[in-house]
Design an enzyme around this catalytic site. Structure first.
Site, PDB file in Angstrom:
ATOM      1  N   SER A   1       0.817  -1.215   0.000  1.00  0.00           N
ATOM      2  CA  SER A   1       0.000   0.000   0.000  1.00  0.00           C
ATOM      3  C   SER A   1       0.849   1.264   0.000  1.00  0.00           C
ATOM      4  O   SER A   1       0.338   2.352  -0.248  1.00  0.00           O
ATOM      5  CB  SER A   1      -0.926   0.010   1.219  1.00  0.00           C
ATOM      6  OG  SER A   1      -0.172  -0.086   2.417  1.00  0.00           O
TER       7      SER A   1
ATOM      8  N   HIS B   1      -2.662  -2.850  -5.600  1.00  0.00           N
ATOM      9  CA  HIS B   1      -3.032  -2.413  -4.260  1.00  0.00           C
ATOM     10  C   HIS B   1      -4.537  -2.518  -4.082  1.00  0.00           C
ATOM     11  O   HIS B   1      -5.300  -1.651  -4.517  1.00  0.00           O
ATOM     12  CB  HIS B   1      -2.561  -0.973  -4.025  1.00  0.00           C
ATOM     13  CG  HIS B   1      -2.976  -0.416  -2.705  1.00  0.00           C
ATOM     14  ND1 HIS B   1      -3.210   0.919  -2.496  1.00  0.00           N
ATOM     15  CD2 HIS B   1      -3.223  -1.026  -1.511  1.00  0.00           C
ATOM     16  CE1 HIS B   1      -3.577   1.118  -1.252  1.00  0.00           C
ATOM     17  NE2 HIS B   1      -3.604  -0.042  -0.635  1.00  0.00           N
TER      18      HIS B   1
ATOM     19  N   GLU C   1      -5.780   0.015  -7.080  1.00  0.00           N
ATOM     20  CA  GLU C   1      -4.690   0.835  -7.597  1.00  0.00           C
ATOM     21  C   GLU C   1      -3.692  -0.083  -8.293  1.00  0.00           C
ATOM     22  O   GLU C   1      -3.136  -0.989  -7.670  1.00  0.00           O
ATOM     23  CB  GLU C   1      -3.986   1.588  -6.461  1.00  0.00           C
ATOM     24  CG  GLU C   1      -4.559   2.941  -6.156  1.00  0.00           C
ATOM     25  CD  GLU C   1      -3.724   3.714  -5.150  1.00  0.00           C
ATOM     26  OE1 GLU C   1      -3.506   4.913  -5.372  1.00  0.00           O
ATOM     27  OE2 GLU C   1      -3.295   3.143  -4.140  1.00  0.00           O
TER      28      GLU C   1
ATOM     29  N   ASN D   1      -2.929   6.655  -0.611  1.00  0.00           N
ATOM     30  CA  ASN D   1      -2.322   6.720   0.713  1.00  0.00           C
ATOM     31  C   ASN D   1      -1.349   7.877   0.858  1.00  0.00           C
ATOM     32  O   ASN D   1      -1.144   8.380   1.966  1.00  0.00           O
ATOM     33  CB  ASN D   1      -1.639   5.393   1.049  1.00  0.00           C
ATOM     34  CG  ASN D   1      -2.640   4.349   1.488  1.00  0.00           C
ATOM     35  OD1 ASN D   1      -3.763   4.671   1.870  1.00  0.00           O
ATOM     36  ND2 ASN D   1      -2.268   3.091   1.413  1.00  0.00           N
TER      37      ASN D   1
END
Length: 693
Positions: free
Chosen positions: A409, A430, A442, A480
């Site tokens: 991540s 991800h 992702e 993130n």
């Protein structure tokens, strides 16, 4: 040609043929109007049958025309529908596949409606912040009643033909016809469509109980109307359906025009197009070949690994899960079996499909079991060294051409790929937790990732029903990396004296599914602590308020320890404000030298949103994200961002990029000790001149 015309005896069959969903753009509307005129003029034609080519009748209006002259060009959809309704020869519509929006509204104007058993009918305009604007709110209640029409129109969800046909007193469907399509519909039309009917346009008194149904719907949606005006506008239109049809249609048209100019509709239409744009990848031709994915390996059986396994099994692919020992393997298998059992209980699987899905799932403790897998997804502990060890081992095990994917991540996919002899085969996938539920994926394109590997990853995402967004490599990728600045700003607000529940309440009232502190408690506060520890080494000048680490030092990791930013008595998931945390907040404020003050919700929302937008602009400038709308898709599908605001970058455009720059500079002056945090991104300043991304 977008409309095909042929005659079967006395039946003129007019077929919408405008792939992929037979959308009714201006060219198709004009072609259908001309075909109708020709059928009326042909003395040999006694009945007109409308149908659709391919898998569906029609997906409705072409929303690319909304707000453009093409939407109003003759014949517009309302004019076409009025023409069909007034034709002197009976018109039968044959419905199959999905019949949505303007396609259903056109059907409601026909004199007879027949459907294939598996067809689904819907009016999804509310999902674009609109209402059905071509008679749907007036004609549908006349055919299925107030309650059923409200349910369809206000939710925007399609309904199965079988359920609609079973509604007491329904006048929507004349017949549900199994058999070869459209021949069964042609045969039915020749035998039954003998007269022109006006059953829908006639007067329709509001039925008993209708006022109560409308009042209940208004009570539910009125509190949300400021941000989401479309549902209440839909209800108001349905309430007009008992008036003469001309008056109701005029009211509906006015409502549609009003909603078209709302921020919510602009945002929802932006989101619609953004999702489709995300599938287009810079430098990757649409005809790029893909590798065959016939079997998938998943390394790790924790929450994430088991979720990835479930999502992949649901797509019909075999999965082999590998764990480090028998105990971990048993736990992972138990998670997958529990997930499948839940789908069985909810009816998502029947007994046969449940057994077949379970048969495609196997578990092993040796990486060698993945030697023949086409795609291997690593989902182990979020530590670079651990992941590199896994990929070193896979490099000697996986067959040539296998795709090696990491579910990291935040970590550097290039550094993971570098430990293999085949970096072109390595990519980041991800997933968001729970992976079997969350729609976002992702796809992280590393420096050496081969084009066919990227294309295959996108195809795999589609097979899983995911919305995939491509990101380049950086710490945290798109989602993130941005959320870290958002969460960091939330902690600075704590340091200034705001309470976790106050910050969460403000951002949830803005529309987020969950505030930053509830989100942290759900994910685990220890995860954030690990990231901050890594940041302290990699970016020693980056300051974080100490309060979060003090919380973790007390073992308050969130829901999993029944204590975090909130207390969770007796397993409660929502959590209760904590007196202990309130004390930590007061101590932090005192230590930082901030006076006690009431921090308004508007300030909380503004500072959190500016943190997202500013970091998003930096991602765009660095080429991590391809386009601003990709960032919006990440936040809409991965972080609970309110759809009716379109995503953080769309929100910034709506409030004004120049306004965002001005407010960042305001906070630079108000918090000079953090001036660097509020420095407007160069791209944000540049795009503010143009007014958009």
């Amino acid at each position: 040609m977008t409309v095909l015309s042929e005659r079967h005896g006395s039946v003129a069959v007019l077929t919408l043929s405008n792939p992929p969903v037979n959308g009714m753009n201006q060219a198709t509307r004009a072609a259908l109007a001309a075909a109708l005129d020709a059928a009326v003029a042909d003395a040999a034609v006694q009945v007109i049958l409308l149908t659709g080519a391919g898998r569906s009748f029609s997906g409705g209006a072409d929303i690319r025309e909304f707000g453009t002259p093409a939407a109003l060009a003759a014949p517009n959809l309302r004019e076409l529908i009025a023409k069909v309704e007034a034709l002197p020869k009976p018109v039968v519509v044959a419905l199959h596949g999905t019949v949505m929006g303007g396609g259903l509204e056109l059907s409601l104007a026909c004199h007879y409606r027949v459907a294939a058993p598996a067809a689904k009918l819907g009016l999804p305009e509310v999902k674009l912040g609109l209402l059905p604007g071509a008679g749907g709110t007036q004609r549908l209640p006349r055919t299925i009643g107030t309650a059923a029409a409200l349910a369809m129109i206000v939710s925007g969800e399609p309904e199965a033909v079988e359920r609609l046909a079973a509604l007491p007193g329904q006048r929507l469907l004349d017949a549900v016809l199994p058999g070869a399509w459209p021949q069964v519909a042609i045969d039915w039309a020749a035998a039954h469509a003998t007269t022109v009917s006006d059953r829908v346009v006639g007067d329709w008194p509001l039925p008993p109980g209708g006022e109560a149904e409308l009042a209940a719907a208004r009570a539910r949606w009125a509190p949300l109307a400021a941000d989401q005006p479309a549902p209440l506008a839909c209800i108001d239109c349905v309430a007009e359906a008992h008036r003469p049809i001309a008056e109701g249609l005029a009211f509906e048209a006015e409502g549609f025009a009003t909603l078209m100019d709302t921020a919510a509709s602009r945002a929802l239409r932006h989101a619609f197009f953004a999702e489709r744009a995300a599938a287009r990848i810079d430098g990757l031709p649409a005809d790029t070949p893909t590798r065959s994915i016939r079997s998938v390996g998943v390394i790790g059986g924790g929450t994430m690994g088991s979720g990835i396994a479930l999502a992949t099994l649901a797509a019909g692919l075999p999965v082999t899960m590998v764990e480090r020992d028998e105990a971990a393997l048993a736990a992972g298998r138990g998670r997958v079996e529990a997930g499948l059992a839940g789908w069985l209980k909810k009816g998502r699987l029947n007994e046969q499909s449940h057994a077949a899905t379970l048969a495609r799932f196997s578990t092993r403790t040796e990486l060698g079991a993945l030697a023949e897998a086409d795609l291997i997804i690593e989902a182990v502990y979020e530590d670079l060294g651990v992941k590199q060890d896994v990929f070193r081992a896979l490099d000697g095990i996986a067959k040539p051409g296998a795709i090696l994917a990491t579910n990291t991540s935040t970590l550097d996919v290039d550094r993971i790929a570098a430990v293999t002899s085949r970096p072109a085969d390595v990519i980041g996938l991800h997933f968001f937790s729970p992976a079997q539920v969350m729609k976002l994926l992702e796809v992280v394109r590393a420096a050496a990732t081969a084009p066919d590997v990227l294309a295959t990853a996108m195809a795999y995402a589609r097979a899983l029903g995911k919305v995939a967004v491509v990101a380049r490599v950086c710490d945290g990728f798109i989602g993130n990396r941005m959320i870290e600045q958002y969460a960091r700003e939330a902690m600075f607000l704590l340091e200034e004296g705001a309470r976790p529940e106050q910050i969460d309440a403000a951002i949830e009232a803005f529309g987020f599914a969950m505030g930053p502190f509830r989100m942290s408690d759900l994910a685990g506060n220890d995860i954030g602590a690990a990231i901050r520890a890594r940041r302290a080494i990699e970016q020693p000048g980056l300051r974080y308020p100490a309060i979060a680490d003090r919380l973790c030092a007390l073992g308050r990791y969130g829901q999993k320890t029944s204590a975090g930013w909130y207390d969770y008595p007796a397993g409660e998931r929502r959590g209760q404000p904590s007196a202990l945390v309130a004390g930590l907040v007061d101590d932090a404020r005192t230590a930082a030298g901030f006076p006690a003050r009431d921090i308004p919700a508007a300030e909380i929302v503004e500072r959190l949103m500016l943190a997202l937008v500013n970091e998003g602009a930096k991602l765009l400038a660095e080429g991590i994200a391809q386009r601003a709308s990709d960032i919006d898709v990440v936040y809409l599908y991965g972080y609970g961002f309110p759809a009716w605001r379109g995503g953080p970058m769309a929100w910034a455009v709506e409030v004004g990029l120049s306004h965002c720059v001005q407010r960042l500079r305001h906070w630079q002056q108000a918090r000079p000790e953090r001036a660097a945090d509020f420095e407007p991104a160069t791209l944000l300043v540049e795009r503010a001149v143009a007014g958009g991304f």
